[in-house]
Design an enzyme around this catalytic site. Structure first.
Site, short mmCIF file in Angstrom:
data_model
loop_
_atom_site.label_atom_id
_atom_site.label_comp_id
_atom_site.label_asym_id
_atom_site.label_seq_id
_atom_site.Cartn_x
_atom_site.Cartn_y
_atom_site.Cartn_z
N HIS A 1 0.85 -1.20 0.00
CA HIS A 1 0.00 0.00 0.00
C HIS A 1 0.88 1.24 0.00
CE1 HIS A 1 -2.39 3.17 2.30
NE2 HIS A 1 -3.04 3.02 1.14
N SER A 2 0.55 2.21 -0.85
CA SER A 2 1.27 3.47 -0.92
C SER A 2 2.76 3.22 -1.17
CB SER A 2 1.03 4.27 0.38
OG SER A 2 1.54 5.57 0.28
N MET A 3 3.65 3.72 -0.30
CA MET A 3 5.09 3.52 -0.49
C MET A 3 5.48 2.06 -0.39
SD MET A 3 5.88 6.60 -1.14
CE MET A 3 7.67 6.58 -1.25
N SER B 1 -0.02 3.46 -5.03
CA SER B 1 1.43 3.67 -4.92
C SER B 1 1.90 4.70 -5.94
CB SER B 1 2.17 2.35 -5.13
OG SER B 1 1.82 1.41 -4.15
#
Length: 359
Positions: free
Chosen positions: A191-193, A220
């Site tokens: 998730h995300s980074m 991301s």
């Protein structure tokens, strides 16, 4: 007379400048108000359904490196188990399909709960009465570090993820009376980074060959950082995206990423932190034979926007991710398809095709 004329010219010049400044201010005000209206009032509401579960997180202790490995003392590896898990050390008790969740900037290892719970119940319903390898969900605890601010943190996290992958795969070789083939790779969900950390594991010497072949990233920023507070972050992005781009310029035999299938899912207009364009994989040089990008607004049975945090609990999105996991499993072997093309086609199909229900 000359002085009067000069004063008149100066006055006209001031009036013109004042007029230009006033018009500029009015224009900027209209632009700001329009932007605020667009972002604040015209954004679709959050129509995601909440996901409910009975979570249980069990920390897996690495006795071999306890008090010796700095990263292992700082970070942690957890196993998610739905419902009660009394007297469990978190180690797998039977063959299974390992999945590792990687949280993003200031994210928690507990965010694995939604996709793990939904997948658990889908398995129960879809494979009732048959023997099958269950998905075993693990999650990394990065102590909610602000990884979006430093490339050095992202590199450290990627190194630790490789350690976790090696440990997870080693668990299955120690199970007594193991039936079928032991897993040789771990599916990564970031998730995300965390999606960038998942893509960066191949860069480092402690990566185990063929240990990662399927990656799913949620919101991301693959194209570039949302903010650029440090040079190390800029260097990390350049190193990562150049590696992926250059890998696919090599022959199949030399390409370290040839067996990898990666999917990126963006949240649409509601995600103010990571804009939709930032999640696009193909624009950084990854061919569509190995990557696919989809927005939640265009995914069948989802059809809605999701903000940055909703991506990990929005039931419609989580259901789709769970169905992707289930569909890439080869029923004969009980493990993900070895064929990269097969896995990529299945992932793409799940994100493009509407599931038609026949009476």
């Amino acid at each position: 007379r000359v002085n009067h004329k000069s004063a008149h010219i100066i006055m006209l010049s001031l009036i013109k400048k004042t007029g230009v400044i006033a018009l500029t201010c009015i224009g900027l005000s209209i632009l700001i108000i329009s932007s605020l209206k667009t972002f604040k009032w015209n954004v679709e509401g959050n129509y995601c359904t909440m996901t409910y579960m009975w979570p249980n997180y069990i920390q897996i202790t690495n006795h071999s490196s306890l008090n010796t490995d700095v990263m292992d003392r700082k970070y942690g590896l957890y196993r998610y188990m739905e419902g009660r898990a009394l007297n469990s050390d978190g180690l797998p008790e039977s063959n299974g399909i390992p999945v590792l969740f990687i949280p993003g900037n200031a994210g928690s290892y507990r965010q694995v709960r939604s996709v793990a719970s939904v997948t658990f119940h889908l398995e129960e319903n879809l494979r009732k009465g048959r023997e099958f390898n269950r998905f075993h969900f693990y999650s990394v605890d990065f102590e909610e570090e602000f990884s979006a601010l430093s490339g050095e943190l992202l590199e450290r996290q990627a190194l630790y993820v490789n350690q976790c992958i090696r440990r997870i795969l080693s668990f299955y070789s120690k199970i007594k009376g193991m039936k079928g083939e032991i897993p040789k790779s771990v599916i990564l969900i970031g998730h995300s980074m965390g999606g960038l950390v998942a893509r960066s594991v191949f860069l480092y010497d402690n990566y185990m060959d063929s240990s990662v072949e399927s990656i799913i990233s949620l919101s991301s920023p693959h194209n570039g950082p949302v903010v650029l507070p440090s040079r190390s972050l800029s260097r990390f992005y350049a190193k990562l995206n150049n590696f992926w781009k250059e890998s696919f310029e090599k022959s199949e035999g030399e390409n370290k990423l040839n067996k990898v299938a990666v999917v990126s899912i963006g949240g649409g207009f509601r995600d103010f932190q990571v804009r939709s364009g930032s999640s696009h994989l193909e624009s950084i040089g990854i061919p569509n034979t190995h990557a696919f990008t989809a927005l939640s607004t265009s995914i069948p049975e989802v059809w809605r926007q999701a903000d940055h945090q909703s991506m990990v609990w929005c039931n419609e999105i989580v259901n789709k991710v769970s169905h992707i996991l289930l569909s890439i499993v080869n029923e004969r072997t009980g493990h993900p398809h070895l064929s990269q093309k097969k896995r990529m086609n299945v992932m793409r199909e799940k994100l493009e095709r509407t599931e038609c229900k026949r009476n």
